[in-house]
Motif scaffolding. Structure first.
Motif, PDB file in Angstrom:
ATOM      1  N   GLY A   1       1.040  -1.372   0.476  1.00  0.00           N
ATOM      2  CA  GLY A   1       0.364   0.155  -0.548  1.00  0.00           C
ATOM      3  C   GLY A   1       0.532   1.356   0.471  1.00  0.00           C
ATOM      4  N   PHE A   2       0.479   1.786   0.512  1.00  0.00           N
ATOM      5  CA  PHE A   2       0.834   3.595   0.734  1.00  0.00           C
ATOM      6  C   PHE A   2       1.971   3.744   2.042  1.00  0.00           C
ATOM      7  CE2 PHE A   2       0.664   8.193   1.557  1.00  0.00           C
ATOM      8  CZ  PHE A   2       1.198   8.560   0.936  1.00  0.00           C
ATOM      9  N   PHE A   3       3.232   4.477   1.244  1.00  0.00           N
ATOM     10  CA  PHE A   3       4.624   4.961   2.021  1.00  0.00           C
ATOM     11  C   PHE A   3       4.633   5.691   2.121  1.00  0.00           C
ATOM     12  CE2 PHE A   3       8.578   5.281   2.701  1.00  0.00           C
ATOM     13  CZ  PHE A   3       8.680   5.103   3.800  1.00  0.00           C
ATOM     14  N   LEU A   4       4.377   6.760   2.984  1.00  0.00           N
ATOM     15  CA  LEU A   4       4.574   8.893   3.269  1.00  0.00           C
ATOM     16  C   LEU A   4       6.388   8.634   3.291  1.00  0.00           C
ATOM     17  CD1 LEU A   4       3.327  11.088   3.319  1.00  0.00           C
ATOM     18  CD2 LEU A   4       3.897  10.993   5.909  1.00  0.00           C
ATOM     19  N   ASN A   5       6.232   9.393   1.704  1.00  0.00           N
ATOM     20  CA  ASN A   5       7.987  10.717   2.055  1.00  0.00           C
ATOM     21  C   ASN A   5       7.694  12.178   1.867  1.00  0.00           C
ATOM     22  OD1 ASN A   5       8.660   7.696   1.054  1.00  0.00           O
ATOM     23  ND2 ASN A   5       8.468   8.611  -1.505  1.00  0.00           N
ATOM     24  N   CYS A   6       6.622  12.577   1.873  1.00  0.00           N
ATOM     25  CA  CYS A   6       6.507  14.067   1.651  1.00  0.00           C
ATOM     26  C   CYS A   6       5.686  15.049   2.713  1.00  0.00           C
ATOM     27  CB  CYS A   6       6.508  14.895   0.539  1.00  0.00           C
ATOM     28  SG  CYS A   6       7.925  13.608  -0.103  1.00  0.00           S
ATOM     29  N   ILE A   7       5.289  15.664   3.627  1.00  0.00           N
ATOM     30  CA  ILE A   7       3.685  16.322   3.423  1.00  0.00           C
ATOM     31  C   ILE A   7       4.417  17.928   3.796  1.00  0.00           C
ATOM     32  CG2 ILE A   7       2.292  17.089   5.818  1.00  0.00           C
ATOM     33  CD1 ILE A   7       3.972  14.468   7.067  1.00  0.00           C
ATOM     34  N   ASN A   8       3.322  18.862   2.657  1.00  0.00           N
ATOM     35  CA  ASN A   8       3.484  19.909   2.762  1.00  0.00           C
ATOM     36  C   ASN A   8       5.297  19.938   1.981  1.00  0.00           C
ATOM     37  OD1 ASN A   8       1.049  20.250   3.244  1.00  0.00           O
ATOM     38  ND2 ASN A   8       1.805  21.439   5.011  1.00  0.00           N
ATOM     39  N   SER A   9       5.179  18.573   1.000  1.00  0.00           N
ATOM     40  CA  SER A   9       6.784  19.521   0.103  1.00  0.00           C
ATOM     41  C   SER A   9       8.201  19.008   0.977  1.00  0.00           C
ATOM     42  CB  SER A   9       6.437  20.943  -0.543  1.00  0.00           C
ATOM     43  OG  SER A   9       5.713  20.787  -1.171  1.00  0.00           O
ATOM     44  N   THR A  10       7.588  18.916   2.379  1.00  0.00           N
ATOM     45  CA  THR A  10       8.730  18.758   3.329  1.00  0.00           C
ATOM     46  C   THR A  10       8.988  16.830   2.966  1.00  0.00           C
ATOM     47  OG1 THR A  10       9.162  20.265   4.897  1.00  0.00           O
ATOM     48  CG2 THR A  10      10.248  18.552   5.371  1.00  0.00           C
ATOM     49  N   CYS A  11      10.203  15.971   2.538  1.00  0.00           N
ATOM     50  CA  CYS A  11      10.155  14.877   1.770  1.00  0.00           C
ATOM     51  C   CYS A  11      11.515  14.877   3.186  1.00  0.00           C
ATOM     52  CB  CYS A  11      10.107  15.242   0.287  1.00  0.00           C
ATOM     53  SG  CYS A  11       9.048  15.829  -0.297  1.00  0.00           S
ATOM     54  N   SER A  12      11.097  13.154   3.211  1.00  0.00           N
ATOM     55  CA  SER A  12      12.177  11.973   3.884  1.00  0.00           C
ATOM     56  C   SER A  12      13.492  12.457   3.295  1.00  0.00           C
ATOM     57  CB  SER A  12      11.601  11.529   4.749  1.00  0.00           C
ATOM     58  OG  SER A  12      11.045  10.240   2.809  1.00  0.00           O
TER      59      SER A  12
END
Length: 574
Positions: A441-452
């Motif tokens: 499924g979904f893996f989070l990289n960025c929140i409001n253009s702040t990316c790991s």
């Protein structure tokens, strides 16, 4: 010079006028010639049949016909009317039923095929229109037609027997898309009916031994209706019936010994409804609804009842999957008579009312519950503890995001129960990006253009505490949605409950203080409701938008003047 120019212009104008007149005359003559050949061309005699003509042989339409009255009337046995994809259009532009017009009148003939027409804008009358088959007729084939914008019914089998209505589309019709009263031994198959009052309507005690199968019925007031002192001994098989306003299948007033098998009935108000009473007036009649069999159907996601039985007796309910319906999956009620003898077994349901399967001892239950092993098995796409759960209520979730620079977003989010993390972010209006794996499924990289970063020097940690907890707990599952390996709530991915507070913390930022829900009206967070809360609230409003405001708890109410006025009223200030 000026006079010469004027004269020249005048000559050109006159020449142009004469030429235009000649062209206009030629165009009218050509149009008349073309129109003369426009009609349904007889295959034997080349006779051109037009609006209101009696057709004595098989014919093929070579143009669209616009009729001021009736369309075509069949006047011979054993013929084929082929619309060839053209329109047969009546005078009722707004299909309000201002006059009585019929698209094709079959005129008591037998062995008739009507195919490949688009029939529209005809009206209503004593006999439903436009394909009106009143009388003692047999062996009709009504195939591959589009029938729409009618003030009465679309395709009528009234009086016909041993006939087939196959692969037709009926829509925007004031009554039923396909209608029969009476009619026997007919097959209604692979039709699509939508945006009508009713999809398919069969009426009367002499409407018997018909088969309604493999039809697609949606966005009507009801999908299929059997009623009005019958019909009996009919089969309703393998239909897909959804998004109808009131009922998927409505069986009323004397309809008995019908078989309802293998249908998919979802997202209506009610799935299958059995009663003695009229669906619109609610008047109840003498003849009972009895001895119908409801078996092997999938009935789910209906906002009220899956199967509803009222004032009906001796009906059988067997091996249905009746899940995720709003009020009850199966309900049996006494109305004008006691609803006795309604029995069944081997059904799957979660909630029953006054009903139980024979093989289960407890009341209000089926032999099987609506189990699931993945979200994809559920209409709601929410499998919780092995049971499909409908998202029947909204809940409140707190959302905290802490960025690497220690700035924080705090949101109170209203979502449907069991929402996953991505659904919560989407509802909160916070932009996220990531990758999606078919397996996980979904893996989070960025929140409001702040990316790991790709070197994993930091990543977005996922933590939560529930409404009665005070400490953060690291989540052992992802935020969701899941993939094939974790497509299930809780054990596979996160699904929200009321009062959850979830945290997405950039792991470089260190720990995050514990949050709780704010006391309503306590804007200065001292656990008291007083004048200082009004002052604090006004101060926030004067300095910045509340959406940018951060406090150590999460506030369910949105800070605005309306909330402040309510607070003033509550503490008794004037």
């Amino acid at each position: 010079m000026a006079k010469f120019k004027k004269a020249k212009i005048g000559i050109k104008f006159k020449t142009w006028t004469i030429e235009t007149g000649i062209i206009g005359i030629l165009f009218v003559l050509f149009a008349s010639y073309v129109n003369a050949d426009c009609g349904c061309i007889g295959v034997n005699t080349n006779t051109i049949y037009k609006c209101e003509d009696y057709v004595n042989e098989s014919c093929v339409l070579n143009c669209s016909l616009i009729c001021s009255g009736n369309g075509l009337t069949v006047n011979a046995h054993n013929i084929i009317l082929d619309g060839n994809g053209y329109n047969l259009m009546g005078p009722e532009i707004n299909y309000l039923g201002d006059s009585y017009t019929v698209g094709i009148i079959t005129n008591n003939k037998e062995n008739i095929t009507i195919r490949n027409f688009e029939i529209r804008n005809f009206s209503n009358g004593i006999i439903p229109v436009p394909l009106s088959m009143g009388g003692s007729m047999k062996n009709y084939s009504i195939m591959n037609n589009r029938v729409h914008h009618m003030s009465s019914c679309g395709i009528s089998l009234s009086g016909a027997s041993d006939s087939k209505i196959i692969n037709n589309t009926c829509y925007s019709i004031n009554l039923d898309g396909i209608y029969s009263s009476p009619g026997n031994n007919n097959i209604i198959e692979n039709n699509t009916c939508y945006n009508n009052k009713g999809g398919i309507g069969f009426y009367g005690s002499t409407t018997q031994n018909n088969t309604i199968k493999n039809n697609n019925l949606y966005n009507n007031k009801w999908g299929i209706i059997l009623g009005w002192d019958g019909p009996n001994h009919n089969k309703i098989l393998n239909n897909t019936i959804y998004n109808n306003t009131y009922f998927g299948i409505y069986i009323y007033y004397g309809s008995s010994f019908n078989e309802i098998y293998n249908n998919t009935i979802k997202n209506n108000k009610n799935g299958i409804f059995l009663t003695k009473c009229h669906p619109v007036t609610n008047n109840c009649y003498t003849n009972n609804v009895t001895n119908n069999t409801i078996a092997y159907n999938k009935i789910s996601g209906n906002s009220a009842y899956g199967i509803y039985i009222n004032s009906s007796t001796n009906n059988t309910i067997v091996s249905n999957k009746i899940c995720e319906n709003g009020v009850s999956d199966v309900a049996v009620f006494n109305g004008t008579i006691n609803a006795t003898g309604n029995l069944g077994d081997n059904n799957s349901c979660t909630l029953g009312m006054n009903y139980k399967d024979i093989s289960t001892g407890a009341n209000n239950s089926c032999a099987n519950i609506c189990t699931c092993s993945s979200n994809s098995e559920c209409l709601s796409n929410k499998c919780v503890n092995g049971i499909c759960k409908s998202q029947s209520k909204n809940i409140t979730v707190g959302l905290i995001v802490k960025f690497p620079n220690n700035s924080t977003i705090t949101k109170c989010v209203q979502v449907q129960e069991y929402a996953n993390g991505k659904e919560i972010f989407d509802t909160a209006g916070i932009e996220i990006n990531g990758t999606t794996s078919a397996d996980y499924g979904f893996f989070l990289n960025c929140i409001n253009s702040t990316c790991s970063p790709s070197d994993w020097s930091w990543y977005w940690g996922f933590e939560m505490h529930k409404i009665n907890e005070t400490n953060w707990s690291s989540m052992s599952v992802g935020m969701g949605p899941g993939g094939t390996s974790n497509d299930i709530c809780d054990s596979g991915h996160y699904c929200a409950r009321d009062g959850d507070i979830i945290l997405f913390n950039a792991t470089t930022g260190g720990s995050v203080k514990n949050y709780s829900w704010c006391m309503k009206g306590d804007f200065d967070n001292n656990n008291l409701i007083d004048i200082f809360d009004v002052v604090t609230a006004l101060d926030y409003l004067s300095e910045k938008n509340y959406s940018d405001y951060s406090e150590e708890c999460i506030r369910k109410e949105y800070l605005n003047l309306f909330e402040i006025f309510k607070l003033i009223e509550k503490i008794g200030l004037s």
